[in-house]
Design a protein around this motif. Structure first.
Motif, PDB file in Angstrom:
ATOM      1  N   ARG A   1       0.750  -1.088  -0.200  1.00 50.01           N
ATOM      2  CA  ARG A   1      -0.167   0.064  -0.013  1.00 50.01           C
ATOM      3  C   ARG A   1       0.953   1.313  -0.140  1.00 50.01           C
ATOM      4  O   ARG A   1       2.104   1.225   0.266  1.00 50.01           O
ATOM      5  N   PRO A   2       0.328   2.276  -0.337  1.00 50.54           N
ATOM      6  CA  PRO A   2       1.362   3.453  -0.425  1.00 50.54           C
ATOM      7  C   PRO A   2       1.880   3.777   0.851  1.00 50.54           C
ATOM      8  O   PRO A   2       3.246   4.187   0.790  1.00 50.54           O
ATOM      9  N   GLU A   3       1.456   3.697   1.927  1.00 48.65           N
ATOM     10  CA  GLU A   3       2.056   4.048   3.468  1.00 48.65           C
ATOM     11  C   GLU A   3       3.016   3.037   3.704  1.00 48.65           C
ATOM     12  O   GLU A   3       4.131   3.281   4.156  1.00 48.65           O
ATOM     13  N   GLU A   4       2.823   1.810   3.136  1.00 44.39           N
ATOM     14  CA  GLU A   4       4.081   0.883   3.320  1.00 44.39           C
ATOM     15  C   GLU A   4       5.371   1.116   2.398  1.00 44.39           C
ATOM     16  O   GLU A   4       6.589   0.862   2.895  1.00 44.39           O
ATOM     17  N   ILE A   5       4.837   1.608   0.903  1.00 42.53           N
ATOM     18  CA  ILE A   5       6.174   2.097   0.328  1.00 42.53           C
ATOM     19  C   ILE A   5       6.979   3.393   0.975  1.00 42.53           C
ATOM     20  O   ILE A   5       8.152   3.295   1.045  1.00 42.53           O
ATOM     21  N   THR A   6       6.148   4.308   1.528  1.00 41.26           N
ATOM     22  CA  THR A   6       6.817   5.439   1.814  1.00 41.26           C
ATOM     23  C   THR A   6       7.554   5.009   3.267  1.00 41.26           C
ATOM     24  O   THR A   6       8.721   5.542   3.503  1.00 41.26           O
ATOM     25  N   ALA A   7       7.009   4.234   3.988  1.00 42.27           N
ATOM     26  CA  ALA A   7       7.812   3.787   5.288  1.00 42.27           C
ATOM     27  C   ALA A   7       8.798   2.874   4.917  1.00 42.27           C
ATOM     28  O   ALA A   7      10.052   3.144   5.586  1.00 42.27           O
ATOM     29  N   GLU A   8       8.999   2.166   4.134  1.00 42.24           N
ATOM     30  CA  GLU A   8      10.091   1.329   3.754  1.00 42.24           C
ATOM     31  C   GLU A   8      11.202   2.155   2.907  1.00 42.24           C
ATOM     32  O   GLU A   8      12.487   1.953   3.151  1.00 42.24           O
ATOM     33  N   ALA A   9      10.646   3.130   2.351  1.00 46.37           N
ATOM     34  CA  ALA A   9      11.636   4.143   1.704  1.00 46.37           C
ATOM     35  C   ALA A   9      12.203   4.939   2.781  1.00 46.37           C
ATOM     36  O   ALA A   9      13.685   5.159   2.480  1.00 46.37           O
ATOM     37  N   LEU A  10      11.671   5.262   3.598  1.00 39.15           N
ATOM     38  CA  LEU A  10      12.406   6.216   4.706  1.00 39.15           C
ATOM     39  C   LEU A  10      13.229   5.231   5.638  1.00 39.15           C
ATOM     40  O   LEU A  10      14.313   5.696   6.085  1.00 39.15           O
ATOM     41  N   ALA A  11      12.957   4.065   5.627  1.00 36.11           N
ATOM     42  CA  ALA A  11      13.769   3.143   6.535  1.00 36.11           C
ATOM     43  C   ALA A  11      15.050   2.557   5.777  1.00 36.11           C
ATOM     44  O   ALA A  11      16.045   2.251   6.370  1.00 36.11           O
ATOM     45  N   SER A  12      14.982   2.403   4.404  1.00 32.34           N
ATOM     46  CA  SER A  12      16.044   1.564   3.709  1.00 32.34           C
ATOM     47  C   SER A  12      16.386   2.163   2.565  1.00 32.34           C
ATOM     48  O   SER A  12      15.545   2.453   1.433  1.00 32.34           O
ATOM     49  N   ALA A  13      17.625   2.696   2.411  1.00 28.90           N
ATOM     50  CA  ALA A  13      18.011   3.514   1.336  1.00 28.90           C
ATOM     51  C   ALA A  13      18.377   2.615   0.001  1.00 28.90           C
ATOM     52  O   ALA A  13      18.388   3.147  -1.226  1.00 28.90           O
ATOM     53  N   ASP A  14      18.420   1.286   0.110  1.00 28.10           N
ATOM     54  CA  ASP A  14      18.903   0.289  -0.576  1.00 28.10           C
ATOM     55  C   ASP A  14      17.391  -0.489  -1.183  1.00 28.10           C
ATOM     56  O   ASP A  14      17.596  -1.210  -2.061  1.00 28.10           O
ATOM     57  N   SER A  15      16.272   0.047  -0.838  1.00 29.73           N
ATOM     58  CA  SER A  15      15.057  -0.580  -1.014  1.00 29.73           C
ATOM     59  C   SER A  15      14.493  -0.234  -2.555  1.00 29.73           C
ATOM     60  O   SER A  15      14.654   0.810  -2.997  1.00 29.73           O
ATOM     61  N   MET A  16      13.742  -0.986  -3.014  1.00 33.72           N
ATOM     62  CA  MET A  16      12.863  -0.538  -4.398  1.00 33.72           C
ATOM     63  C   MET A  16      11.958   0.662  -3.840  1.00 33.72           C
ATOM     64  O   MET A  16      11.827   1.400  -4.685  1.00 33.72           O
ATOM     65  N   SER A  17      11.526   0.587  -2.600  1.00 36.57           N
ATOM     66  CA  SER A  17      10.605   1.671  -2.267  1.00 36.57           C
ATOM     67  C   SER A  17      11.155   2.935  -2.408  1.00 36.57           C
ATOM     68  O   SER A  17      10.793   3.987  -2.704  1.00 36.57           O
ATOM     69  N   ARG A  18      12.599   3.021  -1.926  1.00 37.28           N
ATOM     70  CA  ARG A  18      13.161   4.130  -2.127  1.00 37.28           C
ATOM     71  C   ARG A  18      13.501   4.719  -3.349  1.00 37.28           C
ATOM     72  O   ARG A  18      13.319   5.898  -3.677  1.00 37.28           O
ATOM     73  N   ARG A  19      13.520   3.646  -4.454  1.00 34.40           N
ATOM     74  CA  ARG A  19      13.732   4.227  -5.675  1.00 34.40           C
ATOM     75  C   ARG A  19      12.415   4.518  -6.217  1.00 34.40           C
ATOM     76  O   ARG A  19      12.264   5.535  -6.958  1.00 34.40           O
TER      77      ARG A  19
END
Length: 324
Positions: A220-238
Motif C-alpha cells: 500500500r502507499p503507506e508501506e512504500i513510504t515507510a520502507e523508503a524512509l527506513a531503507s536506502a537500498d530498497s525498491m521503495s526508495r527508488r
C-alpha cells in the motif's frame, strides 16, 4: 480578535469532516477555533454532522459559512464523490441558521488557503524571488493530484480551479519512459495523477517490480513510504525518488505555463511524510532545469505546507468575499 467576523468552515471528504469556527479576515488574519474532526459514518447526513458540531461550540453562532467538499459543486444538489452525503446549500444554510453557505471544491479551498498558512507550517524548498503581482500555483499529491491557480486582483486573490492533474505525463528519463509504458499498457492514457498520488506510488512500485523481473509484494502507499524512509537500498526508495523527480518536473511545467512567479505551494497528505527524501531528491533540479528558462524557474519560490489548515483557512477567505 473576539469581535471580528466569524465563519462556519468545513473540509468534507469521503471519510471525515473537519469543522471549525474561523474568526478574522484575510487582511488581519484568521484564527481557527473549536476545530473538530467527525467521522462521516457516525452521521446520516451532512446536516446532522454540522448540527452536532455547532451544538458543541461555545459563543455566538457564525452568520456565514463555506464548506469545501470532495466533489463537483456546479449542481444545485451537491453529492460527495466518495460518500452517500448530499445537500442543497440554500436549504442547509436555513437549517443551520446561516445567512449564506458557499460550497466550493476542496482543492479550491486548499489553494486559497495556501498563502494564509503561518510561516511555521511552511518549509522552504526554494527561496526564489517572489513577484507578489504574479500568479501563484498550488498543487499537491494525495488521493489524487490537485492543482489550483491564484490570480492577484483588486487586493484579493481569485481562485482558478483546474483539472491539471489529468494532463498528460511527460517522461524525461529512460526509467520514466519504461514506467510510463507499463502504466499505459494498463490504463491507456497516462496522466500525471497516475504517478503523482497515493495510487501513483503503487503504480510506480508495480512498474519497477515488473521492469526488474520481481514479483510485486502488494504494498500500500503507506508501506512504500515507510520502507523508503527506513531503507536506502530498497525498491521503495527508488520509487519515492522517481516520484519526487516527476513531481519536480510537473511542478516546473505548471510554474512556467502559468507564469507562477508569485510562488508554488505544495500541499497534499503525502509530502510531509516523506519530507527528508523530497529535500534530498532531484525534485528541485527537475523543477528548475529548463534550458533557456532555467533562471526564470530558479527564481520561483517553492514552499511545502506541513499542516492541514489550508482548506479551512481558504474556506474562511472565500466565505468573507462570498466566492472564488
Amino acid at each position: 480578535m473576539s469581535t471580528a467576523p466569524s465563519y462556519l468552515v468545513a473540509d468534507i471528504g469521503g471519510t471525515n469532516a473537519r469543522f471549525a469556527i474561523a474568526r478574522g479576515s484575510v487582511r488581519g488574519g484568521f484564527e481557527l477555533e473549536q476545530i473538530r474532526r467527525l467521522k462521516n459514518e457516525h452521521f446520516e447526513n451532512l446536516r446532522d454532522a454540522a448540527h452536532a458540531f455547532l451544538e458543541s461550540c461555545t459563543g455566538a453562532r457564525p452568520e456565514r459559512g463555506c464548506f469545501a467538499v470532495a466533489g463537483p459543486v456546479a449542481q444545485s444538489t451537491i453529492r460527495l464523490t466518495n460518500s452517500t452525503w448530499k445537500f442543497k446549500p440554500e436549504e442547509l444554510a436555513k437549517e443551520l441558521q446561516l445567512d449564506a453557505l458557499l460550497p466550493v471544491n476542496d482543492f479550491a479551498a486548499q489553494a486559497r488557503g495556501a498563502p494564509l498558512i503561518p510561516s511555521d507550517d511552511l518549509v522552504t524548498l526554494n527561496a526564489g524571488t517572489p513577484d507578489p503581482g504574479a500568479p501563484y500555483a498550488v498543487l499537491g499529491p494525495g488521493t489524487g493530484l490537485g492543482l489550483g491557480l491564484l490570480i492577484p486582483h483588486n487586493n484579493n486573490l481569485l481562485v482558478v480551479p483546474t483539472e491539471g492533474g489529468h494532463a498528460g505525463f511527460a517522461p524525461r528519463t529512460q526509467e520514466e519512459i519504461a514506467v510510463g509504458r507499463f502504466i499505459a499498457d494498463e490504463y491507456g492514457f497516462v496522466s500525471w495523477e497516475r504517478l503523482l498520488s497515493g495510487r501513483g506510488l503503487v503504480n510506480i512500485h508495480r512498474a519497477m517490480c515488473h521492469i526488474d523481473g520481481e514479483p510485486w509484494p502488494g504494498y500500500r502507499p503507506e508501506e512504500i513510504t515507510a520502507e523508503a524512509l527506513a531503507s536506502a537500498d530498497s525498491m521503495s526508495r527508488r520509487v519515492v525518488n522517481l516520484f519526487c523527480a516527476v513531481l519536480g518536473a510537473y511542478a516546473g511545467d505548471v510554474a512556467v505555463m502559468a507564469g507562477a512567479r508569485g510562488g508554488v505551494f505544495l500541499g497534499g497528505g503525502i509530502l510531509p511524510k516523506i519530507r527528508p527524501l523530497l529535500e534530498s531528491s532531484a525534485f528541485l533540479a527537475r523543477f528548475t532545469r529548463r534550458g533557456p528558462m532555467t533562471h526564470y524557474a530558479g527564481d520561483i519560490p517553492i514552499s511545502m505546507i506541513t499542516s492541514d489548515a489550508a482548506p479551512l483557512l481558504g474556506a474562511a477567505a472565500l466565505a468573507e468575499f462570498g466566492g472564488l
